[in-house]
Design an enzyme around this catalytic site. Structure first.
Site, PDB file in Angstrom:
ATOM      1  N   CYS A  23      42.244  -7.853  64.585  1.00  0.00           N
ATOM      2  CA  CYS A  23      42.125  -6.761  65.088  1.00  0.00           C
ATOM      3  C   CYS A  23      41.344  -6.075  64.612  1.00  0.00           C
ATOM      4  CB  CYS A  23      42.996  -6.088  65.363  1.00  0.00           C
ATOM      5  SG  CYS A  23      44.527  -5.555  64.149  1.00  0.00           S
ATOM      6  N   SER A  56      44.660  -7.394  60.247  1.00  0.00           N
ATOM      7  CA  SER A  56      43.817  -6.540  60.217  1.00  0.00           C
ATOM      8  C   SER A  56      42.408  -6.326  60.083  1.00  0.00           C
ATOM      9  CB  SER A  56      45.028  -4.931  59.968  1.00  0.00           C
ATOM     10  OG  SER A  56      44.984  -5.092  58.304  1.00  0.00           O
ATOM     11  N   ASP A  57      41.516  -5.829  60.441  1.00  0.00           N
ATOM     12  CA  ASP A  57      40.360  -5.818  59.024  1.00  0.00           C
ATOM     13  C   ASP A  57      40.240  -4.537  58.627  1.00  0.00           C
ATOM     14  OD1 ASP A  57      38.121  -6.269  58.662  1.00  0.00           O
ATOM     15  OD2 ASP A  57      36.619  -5.534  60.693  1.00  0.00           O
ATOM     16  N   CYS A  58      39.714  -5.710  57.507  1.00  0.00           N
ATOM     17  CA  CYS A  58      40.621  -4.363  56.017  1.00  0.00           C
ATOM     18  C   CYS A  58      40.348  -3.058  56.475  1.00  0.00           C
ATOM     19  CB  CYS A  58      39.260  -5.062  55.004  1.00  0.00           C
ATOM     20  SG  CYS A  58      39.351  -6.270  54.805  1.00  0.00           S
TER      21      CYS A  58
END
Length: 556
Positions: A23, A56-58
């Site tokens: 995401c 999650s995206d970083c």
């Protein structure tokens, strides 16, 4: 959303059994994607049946707290909301990790239940078990560079780059170039800001390569090379070095100009382009070098997106144009293989290339893909664009040979396919028809919702691909579907299947396609349902003059 942006992810999960989905930072309809229960649990986990974890995206969780200020969440509330929504793992950034840093406190404060953490762990460990992490497999104990940088893998990188190169222009059979002139090696001027490109070819988010070969080095394996960049870098902010490239072209037997964009400063993350032009003086460089050249001129473009190179397409001095994308570590070898005829290009454009006029036809803030007739905006992508003439269409790509398509056989029932519906599944759904379809009588059942239908009907096609030239070659056969013309807002056409096939010179091969009627002919209506509309659809094989096809009528 359903029609375009979710579709490739859905295919990866449902057809490729992907083990993980990420995401992102952005909001969807006002909700940050990493706390969007409908997206992560309902759609990805349940409807698509993800067998894996969601990460999650970083820094996405920190963005919810620090930048988006979503519902004034504290870090603990952000972790709790994301985990309950279906997030299993936080990528973290620069040493911070919201699950690790704030998860314990979130549990202690009663914001996050242990059962939600257990569910995330179950998804994560499922993937670890699937890949044999706990199985003590000896050959996987000490994997390293030697296992990655094998001759086979390096050749795979080269083949991938070759397959991705698209021949956009080849007037007077400029390509392939001969590597010799008489009994001497050809003298070739290799000019342009990407002539010695290395890191640029790796694109964005790339790991360290096993080795890397620039265009200059790849070409120099075949011919004698004179290299003059003509620009300090891809920005080409000054014209003061162009004269050096012009002089090189003037004394060379042939000229290869390697130009384009940059994956870090122009097309990288957080970068938006405000035009479709080459940067700085690159166009000036190309035109001056082409004019000065006494031999054939080949233009090689490196970019991720489309570039308005109509000036080069229309310039008779520029005989050939190649689009190499960002071809990776073996890009230099791959470009040379195509230029000197060791490989016959068969790549196709994965997107439409517009002229620069396109950016003035609609604002960057317009998110619609379909045309907006009230505001006068054209549509986007090959599915919906109805504006002025484009530069190159989706799926475009030339070859050193020619191909002809012939439909040899298709399922007889496909011309009047009937989708059976049991009495317990009579879920007909109306569609919107165009106002200018005079004399058209809408069917009683205008469409069915694909999710509620058996969808067992198939369309089988045998396509004969004939190589009409004298060079062996690879062709990518594209199969499109076109919905009934009476339906308002439907795509002009949509790609249903494709197949790459190698065909020797002066011979033919049969390529077999089997299309599921719902998948190939289904469209997304205005309420985001995927429906199969009744009426006369068209199956089209190929584009342009060599396209062939036949109708498929759907009745309920």
């Amino acid at each position: 959303m359903v029609e375009t942006f979710l579709r490739p992810f859905e295919m990866c999960v449902k057809e490729g059994d992907a083990s993980s989905v990420m995401c992102s930072y952005n909001k969807i309809n006002g909700v940050p994607s990493c706390v969007d229960t409908r997206l992560m649990k309902q759609t990805i986990r349940n409807e698509w049946n993800l067998h894996g974890y969601i990460v999650s995206d970083c820094d996405s969780l920190d963005a919810i707290y620090s930048y988006q200020h979503w519902l004034d969440f504290s870090p603990e509330e952000a972790v709790a909301a994301a985990t309950r929504a279906g997030l299993d793992l936080d990528c973290g950034l620069f040493g911070t990790n919201y699950h690790k840093d704030h998860g314990v406190k979130a549990v202690a404060e009663g914001k996050l239940a242990e059962k939600d953490i257990d569910n995330s762990l179950r998804n994560l460990y499922m993937v670890l078990m699937r890949v044999g992490f706990f199985d003590n497999i000896p050959q996987y104990e000490n994997l390293g560079v030697k296992d990655i940088c094998t001759p086979e893998n390096i050749e795979l990188a080269r083949e991938s780059a070759r397959q991705g190169i698209v021949l956009l222009k080849n007037e007077r059979n400029t390509l392939p170039l001969a590597s010799t002139k008489g009994n001497k090696k050809l003298k070739v001027a290799v000019v342009g800001p990407h002539a010695q490109a290395t890191d640029v070819m790796r694109g964005n988010y790339a790991g360290p390569p096993c080795q890397i070969t620039s265009p200059e080095n790849g070409i120099s394996r075949h011919v004698n090379v004179i290299t003059r960049l003509g620009c300090d870098d891809f920005r080409c902010k000054s014209a003061h070095n162009i004269s050096e490239a012009v002089e090189a072209a003037n004394i060379a037997d042939a000229t290869i100009i390697v130009t384009g964009l940059d994956p870090y400063h122009i097309e990288g993350e957080e970068k938006d382009r405000d035009n479709l032009l080459l940067p700085g003086y690159q166009t000036h460089l190309i035109e001056q070098v082409a004019e000065a050249s006494n031999g054939p001129v080949v233009l090689v473009i490196m970019s991720g997106g489309g570039v308005d190179i109509s000036f080069a397409q229309n310039n008779p001095k520029i005989g050939a144009i190649l689009w190499a994308g960002y071809p990776g570590q073996e890009g230099g070898h791959a470009i040379a293989d195509v230029v000197f005829g060791r490989y016959n290009p068969g790549g196709r454009l994965p997107l439409t290339w517009y002229t620069n006029k396109y950016v003035n036809l609609l604002p960057i803030t317009s998110m619609r893909l379909r045309p907006d007739t009230e505001l006068g905006y054209p549509g986007r992508t090959y599915k919906f664009y109805d504006g002025p003439e484009i530069l190159y269409p989706f799926g475009f790509g030339l070859s050193y040979t020619g191909f002809r398509y012939t439909i040899k056989n298709f399922l007889a029932a496909a011309t009047a396919a009937t989708i059976a519906m049991s009495s317990s599944h009579q879920k007909c759904k109306n569609v919107t028809y165009r106002a200018d379809t005079f004399g058209f009588a809408p069917p009683k059942c205008q469409s069915v919702v694909v999710a509620d239908s058996p969808c067992g009907e198939t369309i089988k096609i045998d396509v004969q691909v004939t190589n009409t030239g004298t060079v062996d070659g690879t062709d990518v056969v594209l199969v499109y579907s076109k919905p009934p013309v009476e339906i308002d807002g439907a795509p002009l056409k949509q790609l249903a299947k494709y197949e790459r096939v190698f065909v020797p010179a002066k011979s033919a091969k049969i390529v077999k396609f089997e299309l599921n009627a719902c998948e190939a002919l289904g469209i997304v209506d205005s309420t985001a349902y995927v429906v199969l509309p009744a009426g006369k659809h068209m199956i089209q094989v190929g584009d342009g003059e060599k396209a062939v096809g036949f109708p498929v009528e759907i009745k309920f």
